[in-house]
Design a protein around this motif. Structure first.
Motif, PDB file in Angstrom:
ATOM      1  N   HIS A 136       0.830  -1.208   0.000  1.00  0.00           N
ATOM      2  CA  HIS A 136       0.000   0.000   0.000  1.00  0.00           C
ATOM      3  C   HIS A 136       0.865   1.259   0.000  1.00  0.00           C
ATOM      4  O   HIS A 136       0.519   2.257  -0.641  1.00  0.00           O
ATOM      5  CB  HIS A 136      -0.934   0.006   1.213  1.00  0.00           C
TER       6      HIS A 136
ATOM      7  N   TYR B  20       0.348   4.100  -2.829  1.00  0.00           N
ATOM      8  CA  TYR B  20      -0.257   5.380  -2.471  1.00  0.00           C
ATOM      9  C   TYR B  20       0.745   6.488  -2.127  1.00  0.00           C
ATOM     10  O   TYR B  20       0.448   7.670  -2.288  1.00  0.00           O
ATOM     11  CB  TYR B  20      -1.214   5.190  -1.294  1.00  0.00           C
ATOM     12  N   ASP B  21       1.923   6.124  -1.627  1.00  0.00           N
ATOM     13  CA  ASP B  21       2.865   7.150  -1.171  1.00  0.00           C
ATOM     14  C   ASP B  21       3.929   7.503  -2.206  1.00  0.00           C
ATOM     15  O   ASP B  21       4.687   8.453  -1.996  1.00  0.00           O
ATOM     16  CB  ASP B  21       3.563   6.698   0.122  1.00  0.00           C
TER      17      ASP B  21
ATOM     18  N   PRO C 241      -0.925   4.640  -9.516  1.00  0.00           N
ATOM     19  CA  PRO C 241      -1.266   6.064  -9.693  1.00  0.00           C
ATOM     20  C   PRO C 241      -0.136   6.933 -10.220  1.00  0.00           C
ATOM     21  O   PRO C 241      -0.372   7.804 -11.068  1.00  0.00           O
ATOM     22  CB  PRO C 241      -1.685   6.491  -8.288  1.00  0.00           C
TER      23      PRO C 241
ATOM     24  N   SER D  30     -10.511   6.413 -10.072  1.00  0.00           N
ATOM     25  CA  SER D  30      -9.470   5.403 -10.230  1.00  0.00           C
ATOM     26  C   SER D  30     -10.046   4.002 -10.149  1.00  0.00           C
ATOM     27  O   SER D  30      -9.323   3.019 -10.204  1.00  0.00           O
ATOM     28  CB  SER D  30      -8.394   5.565  -9.141  1.00  0.00           C
TER      29      SER D  30
ATOM     30  N   CYS E 295       2.147  15.894  -6.089  1.00  0.00           N
ATOM     31  CA  CYS E 295       1.026  14.998  -5.774  1.00  0.00           C
ATOM     32  C   CYS E 295       0.072  14.849  -6.955  1.00  0.00           C
ATOM     33  O   CYS E 295      -0.733  13.916  -6.995  1.00  0.00           O
ATOM     34  CB  CYS E 295       0.263  15.500  -4.545  1.00  0.00           C
TER      35      CYS E 295
END
Length: 604
Positions: free
Chosen positions: A334, A338-339, A377, A389, A517
């Protein structure tokens, strides 16, 4: 048996299959080779238990049964000059226990549904007879289970296949007549029906004029997902869905399809493209279906194809749950997804995870990494996705229509109910439009940009911006140069807090701002990091390029003026004539509104 001759390859196969049935082992075709004339010259058949054992499950704690145990029994034959097929190679030794005749008949190669059985299954199914009773009637007629050459599961598979294809003459004709009647009242209504070689209806696609106009406005990003919405024919419901100016799901068109394969998806996507005047979306979101991937690459070569992130990540427990350090692996996976603000960072975390937890042999993770450009992403940052998404927009659309149909809904009724459901969806959009024009959200800061966005954006989209504006209190400068700024944000995840660093590029004179971002690229809403930098550089008004027409409440949108077919059916002749004139007048007004002179000319 070596040297035995047969008139054809099929005759030789049937002989070996019958031999296997009597001896108690399954038979399958292993290989074949062709001559220079393109005709098959040699074939080999083997015991169905040949080959190496290989588990199909990636979870070692949930193994699946496997018949492969390396049996070497086989038969090979070839075509001779006299036109006969002769056995050349034969091995009758098996390394496993052979079954009795009463059990060997259940091997797949020995099961078959006769034409009579298929016909009777179809007739009884049409009459509403349950499958168990349907199957039992064939067993009784055959004189017992020992005389039946198929299983109840074979019957179920046949009926499900036929239901998808089976639309009687009355159903198909009624559907076509309904579509033609709608088209006579609205010549922009689009429909297409595909039939098989026997003239039976296979696939259907349709879109109302309002759907087509909505696609012109919001069709830059489309989600597509096929789920088995309840209907009499067990046909997958295939809606094309997007996001409107309120952030709500909006329908562009939909189909009912008989299969989920390359041929069917090719027909469906080409038909949809023709309906939308060959205008392709910027991005499309689907599940991981291989057939869909092939078709989208061929028909929409310039469209970014994204896989549903939710569908991928929900498989983590099933695919990795057997590992002792599953929780740590899941957290790291994860984190990578995500990061990671850049592909380089994603690959760094990913490779560290693979090495640290010895995951190099996991086929699922290996496949995901090879296809990372379709779902991670940070690889999608250069495209606009309207904040989507996942395919949950499509799934929620299915749930919406589920309240209008049931297991007894015939196809014509399904389409009519679809129109009723669409009208309900339209009504919610109209109500939200009215709310945006009659109500106003209060500002919570004194910054001019908040009032600027409030005055032009729909309420729901303004609230998204307002959330980012107020959240800039969690941001702080770490380093600042002329155009490059490093911003730190304190992020709370559950009970824990962590600090994440973002790079913001801001050129005040040019009105250019971007953040690592990539929230603006993804959602069309400026992020808190960019807002923080703008405010601290005394720039309190957003450049016009960061106010998207897509989210505005003060623009005229053609689709909002178009009636649904459900509304048209209830109109009087006078109302229909009025509707036709309104559509034509709207086209004139759209052109005339470009300047004051032409607008006054039309008004006069």
């Amino acid at each position: 048996m070596i040297g035995m001759s047969f008139d054809s390859e099929i005759e030789m196969y049937n002989y070996y299959r019958e031999y296997g049935k009597r001896k108690g082992f399954p038979v399958m075709r292993r290989s074949s080779s062709k001559g220079i004339d393109g005709m098959i010259r040699h074939v080999s058949y083997v015991c169905g238990r040949s080959g190496a054992t290989r588990s199909k499950s990636s979870n070692p704690l949930r193994p699946q049964p496997n018949a492969k145990i390396g049996c070497n029994a086989k038969l090979g034959g070839g075509l001779e000059e006299d036109g006969k097929w002769r056995i050349r190679v034969l091995n009758i030794e098996h390394n496993h226990t052979l079954l009795t005749l009463t059990k060997s008949k259940f091997f797949r190669c020995n099961r078959s549904l006769s034409s009579y059985a298929k016909k009777k299954l179809d007739v009884n199914d049409r009459a509403g007879i349950r499958l168990s009773q349907n199957y039992q009637s064939l067993v009784i007629e055959a004189g017992g289970h020992e005389n039946v050459t198929f299983t109840e599961k074979d019957c179920r598979n046949h009926i499900q296949k036929e239901r998808r294809l089976r639309l009687g003459d009355e159903d198909a004709a009624a559907l076509q007549n309904y579509f033609m009647r709608v088209q006579s009242e609205d010549n922009r209504f689009f429909f297409s029906m595909q039939v098989d070689e026997e003239g039976r209806l296979k696939n259907v696609f349709w879109a109302e004029s309002r759907n087509k106009e909505a696609y012109k406005e919001f069709g830059d990003v489309v989600t597509f997902d096929t789920t088995y919405l309840t209907n009499k024919y067990d046909m997958p419901f295939a809606p094309f869905v997007g996001v409107n100016h309120h952030g709500h799901s909006i329908l562009f068109g939909c189909g009912l399809i008989s299969h989920e394969d390359v041929e069917t998806f090719t027909w469906l996507f080409r038909t949809c493209l023709a309906c939308m005047s060959n205008s392709t979306p910027i991005g499309i979101i689907t599940n991981q279906d291989k057939a869909m991937k092939i078709v989208i690459a061929a028909i929409f070569p310039n469209t970014r194809h994204r896989w549903c992130l939710w569908h991928i990540l929900k498989k983590i427990l099933d695919k990795l749950g057997g590992y002792k350090q599953y929780r740590d692996i899941s957290d790291m996976l994860h984190c990578a997804v995500y990061d990671s603000q850049s592909p380089a960072k994603f690959e760094e975390i990913w490779h560290r995870m693979i090495v640290e937890y010895d995951l190099g042999g996991n086929d699922w993770l290996h496949g995901l990494y090879n296809e990372r450009h379709h779902w991670v992403p940070c690889y999608m940052k250069d495209s606009f996705w309207a904040g989507m998404s996942t395919t949950q927009r499509s799934e929620s659309m299915n749930a919406f229509f589920d309240g209008y149909v049931n297991s007894k809904t015939v196809l014509k009724q399904f389409v009519e109910q679809y129109s009723s459901a669409l009208k309900s969806k339209v009504q919610k959009e109209v109500e939200e439009d009215a709310r945006c024009l009659s109500q106003q959200m209060p500002c919570v800061t004194s910054y001019e940009m908040e009032k600027q966005v409030r005055d032009v954006y729909t309420i729901l989209k303004f609230q998204e911006f307002q959330k980012e504006l107020t959240a800039n209190m969690y941001c702080e400068y770490v380093n600042s140069m002329v155009c490059e700024h490093i911003v730190r944000e304190d992020v709370k995840i559950g009970e824990f807090k962590k600090r994440i660093f973002f790079e913001v590029h801001f050129e005040k004179d040019k009105g250019e701002i971007s953040c690592s971002c990539s929230m603006f690229q993804f959602k069309g809403i400026l992020c808190r990091h960019a807002i923080y930098v703008m405010i601290h550089n005394d720039s309190e008004v957003l450049p016009e390029k960061y106010i998207l027409r897509r989210w505005r409440k003060d623009v005229w949108r053609c689709h909002s003026r178009v009636k649904t077919s459900h509304e048209l059916h209830g109109c009087t002749d006078e109302e229909k004539r009025y509707e036709k004139m309104c559509v034509r007048f709207a086209e004139v007004a759209n052109v005339a509104a470009r300047n004051v002179e032409s607008s006054n000319l039309v008004l006069n």
